[in-house]
Design a protein around this motif. Structure first.
Motif, PDB file in Angstrom:
ATOM      1  N   THR A   1      -3.936   0.562 -28.377  1.00 27.95           N
ATOM      2  CA  THR A   1      -3.562   1.267 -27.159  1.00 27.95           C
ATOM      3  C   THR A   1      -3.952   2.736 -27.327  1.00 27.95           C
ATOM      4  O   THR A   1      -4.080   3.216 -28.450  1.00 27.95           O
ATOM      5  CB  THR A   1      -2.045   1.169 -26.910  1.00 27.95           C
ATOM      6  OG1 THR A   1      -1.363   1.684 -28.057  1.00 27.95           O
ATOM      7  CG2 THR A   1      -1.609  -0.263 -26.657  1.00 27.95           C
ATOM      8  N   ALA A   2      -4.130   3.448 -26.244  1.00 27.89           N
ATOM      9  CA  ALA A   2      -4.481   4.866 -26.323  1.00 27.89           C
ATOM     10  C   ALA A   2      -3.395   5.623 -27.087  1.00 27.89           C
ATOM     11  O   ALA A   2      -2.210   5.284 -27.012  1.00 27.89           O
ATOM     12  CB  ALA A   2      -4.655   5.441 -24.932  1.00 27.89           C
ATOM     13  N   ALA A   3      -3.811   6.632 -27.847  1.00 28.84           N
ATOM     14  CA  ALA A   3      -2.880   7.420 -28.648  1.00 28.84           C
ATOM     15  C   ALA A   3      -3.405   8.847 -28.739  1.00 28.84           C
ATOM     16  O   ALA A   3      -4.514   9.147 -28.279  1.00 28.84           O
ATOM     17  CB  ALA A   3      -2.731   6.809 -30.044  1.00 28.84           C
ATOM     18  N   GLY A   4      -2.618   9.729 -29.342  1.00 26.45           N
ATOM     19  CA  GLY A   4      -3.026  11.109 -29.570  1.00 26.45           C
ATOM     20  C   GLY A   4      -3.113  11.385 -31.062  1.00 26.45           C
ATOM     21  O   GLY A   4      -2.229  10.997 -31.816  1.00 26.45           O
ATOM     22  N   LEU A   5      -4.177  12.047 -31.486  1.00 32.61           N
ATOM     23  CA  LEU A   5      -4.380  12.401 -32.897  1.00 32.61           C
ATOM     24  C   LEU A   5      -3.747  13.752 -33.185  1.00 32.61           C
ATOM     25  O   LEU A   5      -3.995  14.722 -32.471  1.00 32.61           O
ATOM     26  CB  LEU A   5      -5.882  12.444 -33.207  1.00 32.61           C
ATOM     27  CG  LEU A   5      -6.276  12.889 -34.616  1.00 32.61           C
ATOM     28  CD1 LEU A   5      -5.815  11.846 -35.649  1.00 32.61           C
ATOM     29  CD2 LEU A   5      -7.786  13.094 -34.703  1.00 32.61           C
ATOM     30  N   TYR A   6      -2.938  13.797 -34.224  1.00 34.52           N
ATOM     31  CA  TYR A   6      -2.330  15.052 -34.659  1.00 34.52           C
ATOM     32  C   TYR A   6      -2.796  15.367 -36.077  1.00 34.52           C
ATOM     33  O   TYR A   6      -3.985  15.320 -36.355  1.00 34.52           O
ATOM     34  CB  TYR A   6      -0.802  14.989 -34.505  1.00 34.52           C
ATOM     35  CG  TYR A   6      -0.401  15.176 -33.054  1.00 34.52           C
ATOM     36  CD1 TYR A   6      -0.126  16.444 -32.551  1.00 34.52           C
ATOM     37  CD2 TYR A   6      -0.342  14.096 -32.184  1.00 34.52           C
ATOM     38  CE1 TYR A   6       0.201  16.628 -31.216  1.00 34.52           C
ATOM     39  CE2 TYR A   6      -0.020  14.275 -30.847  1.00 34.52           C
ATOM     40  CZ  TYR A   6       0.250  15.534 -30.374  1.00 34.52           C
ATOM     41  OH  TYR A   6       0.564  15.713 -29.053  1.00 34.52           O
ATOM     42  N   ARG A   7      -1.925  15.650 -36.965  1.00 31.15           N
ATOM     43  CA  ARG A   7      -2.335  16.078 -38.317  1.00 31.15           C
ATOM     44  C   ARG A   7      -3.013  14.942 -39.075  1.00 31.15           C
ATOM     45  O   ARG A   7      -2.612  13.792 -38.982  1.00 31.15           O
ATOM     46  CB  ARG A   7      -1.135  16.584 -39.102  1.00 31.15           C
ATOM     47  CG  ARG A   7      -0.519  17.801 -38.441  1.00 31.15           C
ATOM     48  CD  ARG A   7       0.274  18.615 -39.433  1.00 31.15           C
ATOM     49  NE  ARG A   7       0.803  19.794 -38.760  1.00 31.15           N
ATOM     50  CZ  ARG A   7       0.162  20.943 -38.668  1.00 31.15           C
ATOM     51  NH1 ARG A   7      -1.030  21.073 -39.191  1.00 31.15           N
ATOM     52  NH2 ARG A   7       0.710  21.968 -38.055  1.00 31.15           N
ATOM     53  N   TRP A   8      -4.051  15.316 -39.827  1.00 30.26           N
ATOM     54  CA  TRP A   8      -4.732  14.351 -40.677  1.00 30.26           C
ATOM     55  C   TRP A   8      -5.347  15.075 -41.871  1.00 30.26           C
ATOM     56  O   TRP A   8      -5.598  16.277 -41.818  1.00 30.26           O
ATOM     57  CB  TRP A   8      -5.805  13.562 -39.918  1.00 30.26           C
ATOM     58  CG  TRP A   8      -6.898  14.414 -39.305  1.00 30.26           C
ATOM     59  CD1 TRP A   8      -6.916  14.930 -38.046  1.00 30.26           C
ATOM     60  CD2 TRP A   8      -8.096  14.846 -39.930  1.00 30.26           C
ATOM     61  NE1 TRP A   8      -8.053  15.655 -37.840  1.00 30.26           N
ATOM     62  CE2 TRP A   8      -8.802  15.618 -38.989  1.00 30.26           C
ATOM     63  CE3 TRP A   8      -8.653  14.657 -41.187  1.00 30.26           C
ATOM     64  CZ2 TRP A   8     -10.042  16.207 -39.269  1.00 30.26           C
ATOM     65  CZ3 TRP A   8      -9.878  15.237 -41.464  1.00 30.26           C
ATOM     66  CH2 TRP A   8     -10.557  15.999 -40.513  1.00 30.26           C
TER      67      TRP A   8
END
Length: 177
Positions: free
Chosen positions: A158-165
């Motif tokens: 499902t669509a998601a948001g990328l934060y810290r990596w």
């Protein structure tokens, strides 16, 4: 018809329906569509091997600040060129951490080497409306001396948001060489 027969047929029908709506997975608990590379692992080093010596580490880290990750896509997060300097070849490893804001559904951290999936294990089902963090660590089989492109990709159902990596790509040689 007895109550036992009715219950048995009902359970059988429910099981069949569950099979129809269950997403397809490649071998090893990875997203479908990776082809034989990830399912069969021709460039994956799963088995115990001779001791390895670390040659170099390439590191990247960032905050995606909620940048969108498309559903059912192997979203590119990071790409780096590494150099294998060992005459007999090298092993390339990836260690990573990814934080997402989720939309619910399965997600995976994927390790690509020269455009081929080495491994892409599911991290589990992410919750709705919160953050989730996953980790991955893997290593390739022997690759020849020279330059290689390594990538970290994130797959989400499902669509998601990328934060810290953050990601470390490590280049190893056999300790005996």
């Amino acid at each position: 018809m007895s109550m036992r027969t009715v219950l048995s047929k009902g359970l059988l029908a429910a099981s069949a329906a569950a099979c129809l709506v269950t997403p397809a997975y490649a071998g090893g608990g990875e997203p479908g569509g990776l082809g034989a590379s990830a399912a069969d692992g021709p460039i994956r080093a799963d088995a115990a091997a001779a001791p390895r010596k670390l040659l170099t580490t390439y590191s990247s880290t960032a905050n995606g600040s909620g940048s969108p990750l498309a559903a059912s896509t192997f979203n590119a997060v990071d790409s780096t060129t590494v150099n294998c300097t060992a005459f007999v070849g090298c092993f390339v490893g990836m260690e990573s951490m990814v934080q997402l804001s989720t939309g619910g559904g399965d997600w995976a951290i994927c390790f690509y080497l020269d455009g081929v999936a080495v491994n892409c294990p599911y991290q589990g089902v992410n919750g709705v409306g919160s953050f989730v963090v996953g980790n991955y660590r893997g290593i390739s089989a022997l690759v020849p001396k020279g330059l290689h492109t390594v990538e970290m990709r994130v797959f989400t159902n499902t669509a998601a948001g990328l934060y810290r990596w953050s990601v470390d790509y490590r280049v190893y040689k056999n300790a005996a060489n």
